[in-house]
Design an enzyme around this catalytic site. Structure first.
Site, PDB file in Angstrom:
ATOM      1  N   ARG A  51      -0.039   8.670 -10.527  1.00 17.00           N
ATOM      2  CA  ARG A  51      -0.118   7.490  -9.652  1.00 17.00           C
ATOM      3  C   ARG A  51       0.646   6.292 -10.218  1.00 17.00           C
ATOM      4  NH1 ARG A  51      -3.817   7.155  -5.784  1.00 17.00           N
ATOM      5  NH2 ARG A  51      -3.980   4.914  -6.095  1.00 17.00           N
ATOM      6  N   ASP A  72       0.819  -1.212   0.000  1.00 15.66           N
ATOM      7  CA  ASP A  72       0.000   0.000   0.000  1.00 15.66           C
ATOM      8  C   ASP A  72       0.855   1.265   0.000  1.00 15.66           C
ATOM      9  OD1 ASP A  72      -2.320   1.454  -0.025  1.00 15.66           O
ATOM     10  OD2 ASP A  72      -2.706   1.263   2.113  1.00 15.66           O
ATOM     11  N   LEU A  85      12.105 -20.725  -3.737  1.00 17.06           N
ATOM     12  CA  LEU A  85      11.148 -19.781  -3.132  1.00 17.06           C
ATOM     13  C   LEU A  85       9.915 -19.846  -4.023  1.00 17.06           C
ATOM     14  CD1 LEU A  85      10.305 -17.096  -1.588  1.00 17.06           C
ATOM     15  CD2 LEU A  85      11.619 -15.851  -3.298  1.00 17.06           C
ATOM     16  N   SER A 106      -6.648  -6.322  -6.580  1.00 21.27           N
ATOM     17  CA  SER A 106      -7.768  -6.896  -5.821  1.00 21.27           C
ATOM     18  C   SER A 106      -9.043  -6.885  -6.649  1.00 21.27           C
ATOM     19  CB  SER A 106      -7.990  -6.093  -4.527  1.00 21.27           C
ATOM     20  OG  SER A 106      -8.626  -4.869  -4.830  1.00 21.27           O
ATOM     21  N   ARG A 140     -10.929   1.451 -10.088  1.00 24.82           N
ATOM     22  CA  ARG A 140      -9.986   2.522 -10.431  1.00 24.82           C
ATOM     23  C   ARG A 140     -10.120   2.904 -11.909  1.00 24.82           C
ATOM     24  NH1 ARG A 140      -4.824   2.031  -6.489  1.00 24.82           N
ATOM     25  NH2 ARG A 140      -6.054   1.432  -4.670  1.00 24.82           N
ATOM     26  N   HIS A 142       3.218   3.029  -8.875  1.00 26.14           N
ATOM     27  CA  HIS A 142       3.161   1.577  -9.103  1.00 26.14           C
ATOM     28  C   HIS A 142       4.463   1.098  -9.741  1.00 26.14           C
ATOM     29  CE1 HIS A 142      -0.900   1.661  -7.810  1.00 26.14           C
ATOM     30  NE2 HIS A 142      -1.402   2.220  -8.904  1.00 26.14           N
TER      31      HIS A 142
HETATM   32  C1  FPP Z   1      -1.746  -0.121  -3.602  1.00 28.78           C
HETATM   33  O1  FPP Z   1      -1.330   1.223  -3.537  1.00 28.78           O
HETATM   34  C2  FPP Z   1      -1.165  -0.798  -4.770  1.00 28.78           C
HETATM   35  C3  FPP Z   1      -1.876  -1.382  -5.779  1.00 28.78           C
HETATM   36  C4  FPP Z   1      -3.352  -1.411  -5.795  1.00 28.78           C
HETATM   37  C5  FPP Z   1      -1.226  -1.974  -6.957  1.00 28.78           C
HETATM   38  C6  FPP Z   1       0.093  -2.633  -6.705  1.00 28.78           C
HETATM   39  C7  FPP Z   1       0.649  -3.033  -7.988  1.00 28.78           C
HETATM   40  C8  FPP Z   1       1.956  -3.037  -8.312  1.00 28.78           C
HETATM   41  C9  FPP Z   1       3.050  -2.643  -7.399  1.00 28.78           C
HETATM   42  C10 FPP Z   1       2.346  -3.469  -9.688  1.00 28.78           C
HETATM   43  C11 FPP Z   1       2.175  -4.954  -9.838  1.00 28.78           C
HETATM   44  C12 FPP Z   1       3.368  -5.537 -10.372  1.00 28.78           C
HETATM   45  C13 FPP Z   1       3.987  -6.646  -9.875  1.00 28.78           C
HETATM   46  C14 FPP Z   1       5.238  -7.050 -10.513  1.00 28.78           C
HETATM   47  C15 FPP Z   1       3.462  -7.456  -8.747  1.00 28.78           C
HETATM   48  P1  FPP Z   1      -2.411   2.377  -3.738  1.00 28.78           P
HETATM   49  O2  FPP Z   1      -2.469   2.693  -5.189  1.00 28.78           O
HETATM   50  O3  FPP Z   1      -3.714   1.962  -3.140  1.00 28.78           O
HETATM   51  O4  FPP Z   1      -1.770   3.540  -2.932  1.00 28.78           O
HETATM   52  P2  FPP Z   1      -2.548   4.731  -2.174  1.00 28.78           P
HETATM   53  O5  FPP Z   1      -3.365   4.092  -1.069  1.00 28.78           O
HETATM   54  O6  FPP Z   1      -1.451   5.582  -1.644  1.00 28.78           O
HETATM   55  O7  FPP Z   1      -3.396   5.427  -3.202  1.00 28.78           O
END
Ligand code: FPP
Length: 230
Positions: free
Chosen positions: A29, A16, A127, A61, A67, A33
């Site tokens: 944003r 997060d 792993l 999720s 989004r 990521h």
């Molecule tokens: C949460 O932060 C993050 C996500 C919903 C997406 C996570 C996805 C990645 C890191 C890319 C996936 C790639 C791989 C290789 C696994 P948020 O966007 O909710 O952050 P915020 O709460 O600060 O808005």
């Protein structure tokens, strides 16, 4: 491998804070990521270094479809390029890649890249990295129960556990959610019954080996009783 006494066998991570990391810097944003993917790579290396056997990342999720299309496509692009590289961390380090969740609605080329890498790494056992993709804890439970209903027998807790998407891996010992938020957000709900929870105040893109070791040390201080006496 660097030995630390009593490391968790399975770590599950809610990554997060990517959006806030980017917004704080005046960036879109998706750059949060993108930087988050580097944190995934660092964390996988840390898992190898400290002898973790399973690590599950909550990458998308069942609620993330709410989004913008731009953000969703951006996450898909990052995933696609991360797993499509010829010499990727999985192949180079004998890491098995698996996924949980329902990937049917994902773009075909992304599904193909995922399935190809899963196939190539299926016999690796250094792993296991699990990507939770279009995953929801409640959805996982509903799908498991529906599978069991079809078999028609009375069921017990173990039957549900084994019918979940995580049926062939152990329950998470340790759940890390970065950014300081203290919620489970529909992650591995049934599997987390006795997991230790940890909420470091660092945005996911900044999460590094130092934070990882600090987390492991916090885990080592926990006294896991599983409902019994210490
Ligand atoms: C949460 O932060 C993050 C996500 C919903 C997406 C996570 C996805 C990645 C890191 C890319 C996936 C790639 C791989 C290789 C696994 P948020 O966007 O909710 O952050 P915020 O709460 O600060 O808005």
């Amino acid at each position: 491998m660097t030995k630390l006494l009593k490391v968790p066998n399975h770590i599950a991570i809610i990554m997060d804070g990517n959006g806030r990391w980017a917004t704080k810097r005046g960036l879109p944003r998706n750059l949060g990521h993108k930087e988050g993917v580097n944190a995934v790579e660092r964390t996988i290396k840390s898992c190898l270094k400290y002898g973790i056997r399973y690590c599950t990342f909550f990458a998308f999720s069942t609620e993330n479809w709410k989004r913008s299309k731009e953000e969703i496509d951006g996450i898909f692009d990052l995933l696609r390029s991360y797993i499509s590289k010829d010499n990727n961390i999985f192949i180079e380090n004998q890491i098995k890649l698996s996924s949980i969740g329902v990937i049917d609605p994902f773009p075909d080329d992304l599904k193909k890249a995922l399935n190809d890498l899963k196939e190539k790494t299926k016999n690796f056992d250094k792993l296991e990295v699990v990507f939770a993709l279009n995953y929801g804890g409640r959805d996982d439970i509903v799908r498991a129960v529906n599978k069991l209903i079809k078999q028609g027998n009375e069921i017990n807790e173990k039957d549900i556990l084994l019918s979940l998407d995580t049926g062939d891996i152990p329950e998470p010992d340790f759940v890390i959610r970065t950014s300081g938020e203290q919620r489970l957000s529909n992650f591995l709900l049934y599997q987390m019954a006795y997991s230790e929870l940890y909420f470091p105040k660092v945005y996911w893109p900044d999460f590094n080996e130092k934070h990882f070791v600090k987390a492991l040390k916090a885990y080592q201080k926990r006294n896991r009783r599983f409902g019994g006496l210490s």
